[in-house]
Every structure is written in C-alpha cells, then in structure tokens.
Design a protein around this motif. Structure first.
Motif, PDB file in Angstrom:
ATOM      1  N   ALA A  70      23.264  25.711   6.944  1.00  0.00           N
ATOM      2  CA  ALA A  70      22.734  24.809   5.456  1.00  0.00           C
ATOM      3  C   ALA A  70      21.767  23.291   5.837  1.00  0.00           C
ATOM      4  O   ALA A  70      21.049  22.691   5.201  1.00  0.00           O
ATOM      5  CB  ALA A  70      24.583  24.935   5.595  1.00  0.00           C
ATOM      6  N   THR A  71      22.021  22.776   7.089  1.00  0.00           N
ATOM      7  CA  THR A  71      21.367  21.689   7.073  1.00  0.00           C
ATOM      8  C   THR A  71      20.002  22.166   7.313  1.00  0.00           C
ATOM      9  O   THR A  71      18.689  21.448   6.942  1.00  0.00           O
ATOM     10  CB  THR A  71      22.118  20.555   8.605  1.00  0.00           C
ATOM     11  OG1 THR A  71      23.067  20.857   8.895  1.00  0.00           O
ATOM     12  CG2 THR A  71      20.359  19.863   8.962  1.00  0.00           C
ATOM     13  N   GLY A  72      19.372  23.926   7.619  1.00  0.00           N
ATOM     14  CA  GLY A  72      17.843  23.824   7.827  1.00  0.00           C
ATOM     15  C   GLY A  72      17.095  23.865   5.804  1.00  0.00           C
ATOM     16  O   GLY A  72      16.875  23.349   5.722  1.00  0.00           O
ATOM     17  N   LEU A  73      18.518  24.724   5.044  1.00  0.00           N
ATOM     18  CA  LEU A  73      18.039  24.581   3.913  1.00  0.00           C
ATOM     19  C   LEU A  73      18.025  23.704   3.676  1.00  0.00           C
ATOM     20  O   LEU A  73      16.947  23.310   2.237  1.00  0.00           O
ATOM     21  CB  LEU A  73      19.425  25.917   3.232  1.00  0.00           C
ATOM     22  CG  LEU A  73      19.195  27.067   4.001  1.00  0.00           C
ATOM     23  CD1 LEU A  73      20.306  28.047   3.166  1.00  0.00           C
ATOM     24  CD2 LEU A  73      18.280  28.048   3.528  1.00  0.00           C
ATOM     25  N   ALA A  74      19.075  22.582   3.316  1.00  0.00           N
ATOM     26  CA  ALA A  74      18.907  20.917   2.850  1.00  0.00           C
ATOM     27  C   ALA A  74      18.263  20.273   3.211  1.00  0.00           C
ATOM     28  O   ALA A  74      17.216  20.119   2.118  1.00  0.00           O
ATOM     29  CB  ALA A  74      20.344  21.020   3.192  1.00  0.00           C
ATOM     30  N   SER A  75      17.391  20.253   4.087  1.00  0.00           N
ATOM     31  CA  SER A  75      16.199  19.869   4.936  1.00  0.00           C
ATOM     32  C   SER A  75      14.978  20.524   3.903  1.00  0.00           C
ATOM     33  O   SER A  75      14.472  19.668   3.608  1.00  0.00           O
ATOM     34  CB  SER A  75      15.917  19.627   5.782  1.00  0.00           C
ATOM     35  OG  SER A  75      16.873  19.351   6.887  1.00  0.00           O
ATOM     36  N   GLY A  76      14.560  21.674   3.573  1.00  0.00           N
ATOM     37  CA  GLY A  76      13.908  22.070   3.181  1.00  0.00           C
ATOM     38  C   GLY A  76      13.404  22.620   2.148  1.00  0.00           C
ATOM     39  O   GLY A  76      12.768  22.270   1.131  1.00  0.00           O
ATOM     40  N   ALA A  77      14.649  22.543   1.420  1.00  0.00           N
ATOM     41  CA  ALA A  77      15.349  21.941  -0.169  1.00  0.00           C
ATOM     42  C   ALA A  77      14.432  20.437  -0.462  1.00  0.00           C
ATOM     43  O   ALA A  77      13.927  20.112  -1.620  1.00  0.00           O
ATOM     44  CB  ALA A  77      16.796  22.493  -1.198  1.00  0.00           C
ATOM     45  N   GLY A  78      15.387  19.323   0.398  1.00  0.00           N
ATOM     46  CA  GLY A  78      14.161  17.611   0.027  1.00  0.00           C
ATOM     47  C   GLY A  78      13.022  17.934   0.251  1.00  0.00           C
ATOM     48  O   GLY A  78      12.744  17.407  -0.450  1.00  0.00           O
TER      49      GLY A  78
END
Length: 156
Positions: A10-18
């Motif tokens: 989830a952290t990786g996906l959020a970082s990519g989206a940001g």
C-alpha cells in the motif's frame, strides 16, 4: 499475505500515485501566477535568473561576493536589488552562456549557501546524520537520494 506485506505494498502504491500527481501538477499553470519553468524551453529555462532573498541591507550584500558564488567566477552574472516590502535584499545570478543542467544545480546550491553565509555566518550540514544511518529499505534509499539531490534541486 501478512500485514507487513500489505502495508508495504500500500505504501508503494501511494508513493507511486503521489509522484505521478506531482509530475502532473508541475505542468499546471495557475491563472495570474505565471508558468512553471518545467514547461519552458530548456534553453530559456537555463538562462533564467535564479534568486534568493537575504535578510541583509543591499549594501552589506553587494560589498563582497560570498564564497560559493565567487567560486563560479566569471561564468555568472550577479545582481543585488532591494527585496519588495523592505524584506532585505534579492541576490540573483545567472550563467553568461547556456549552462548544463548540472551547472544550473551548482548555481542553485551556491545561491542557497550564500544566503546561509550572509544571514547566519555558516552553512548548516546534516552529514554525517546525527541519528546514524537510515535502514536499508526502499524508502530509506529514496530518502537518501532525495537528500543528496536537494542542494541542487532546491526541494526536499
């Protein structure tokens, strides 16, 4: 999938989206606020004046060029003007020719260091880290990379 893996993903996906959102916002023009230099022709953006506001009187700033700017020598033009609203002095510099991306980064770092020298008398450093080394995680590596690029990019 255990909880740690789920949180990591989830952290990786959020970082990519940001990161994607920030990349898009960099090219957004806000009415009345000018245009982001990221959308300019690279040669025009490279020739742009880079400036910092120094909390000193114009006479104090223009008396002697700070060491970081002086190290760039005749390759740069430097100007000082009173900052708007009696807020000190605007110290600006740009390269005489068309600089490379690395040279623009050097100029930005030199301006930032000059501001620190003029206002505080020294350039504060965070190396070595007062709290030790960061953990060898993807997020730790990304933060280390950002901290190394920050002086030239002006963002952290």
């Amino acid at each position: 999938m255990d909880l740690n893996q789920l949180i990591g993903r989830a952290t990786g996906l959020a970082s990519g989206a940001g990161a994607t959102l920030l990349r898009r916002l960099q090219h957004v023009r806000v009415p009345g606020a000018g245009q982001a230099s990221a959308t300019d022709d690279p040669e025009v953006a490279a020739r742009r004046w880079r400036a910092v506001t120094v909390l000193r009187e114009p006479g104090e700033v223009s008396a002697a060029l700070p060491a970081p700017l002086a190290a760039l020598g005749d390759r740069v033009e430097v100007r000082t003007t009173p900052a708007p609203g009696d807020r000190g002095t605007e110290l600006a510099a740009r390269f005489r020719g068309t600089p490379t991306e690395d040279e623009v980064g050097e100029l930005r770092a030199a301006l930032r260091e000059s501001k620190a020298l003029l206002e505080v008398g020294e350039v504060l450093r965070m190396e070595p880290q007062p709290h030790g080394r960061r953990a060898a995680t993807p997020q730790g590596a990304a933060l280390e990379g950002a901290a190394q690029a920050a002086p030239k990019e002006g963002v952290l």
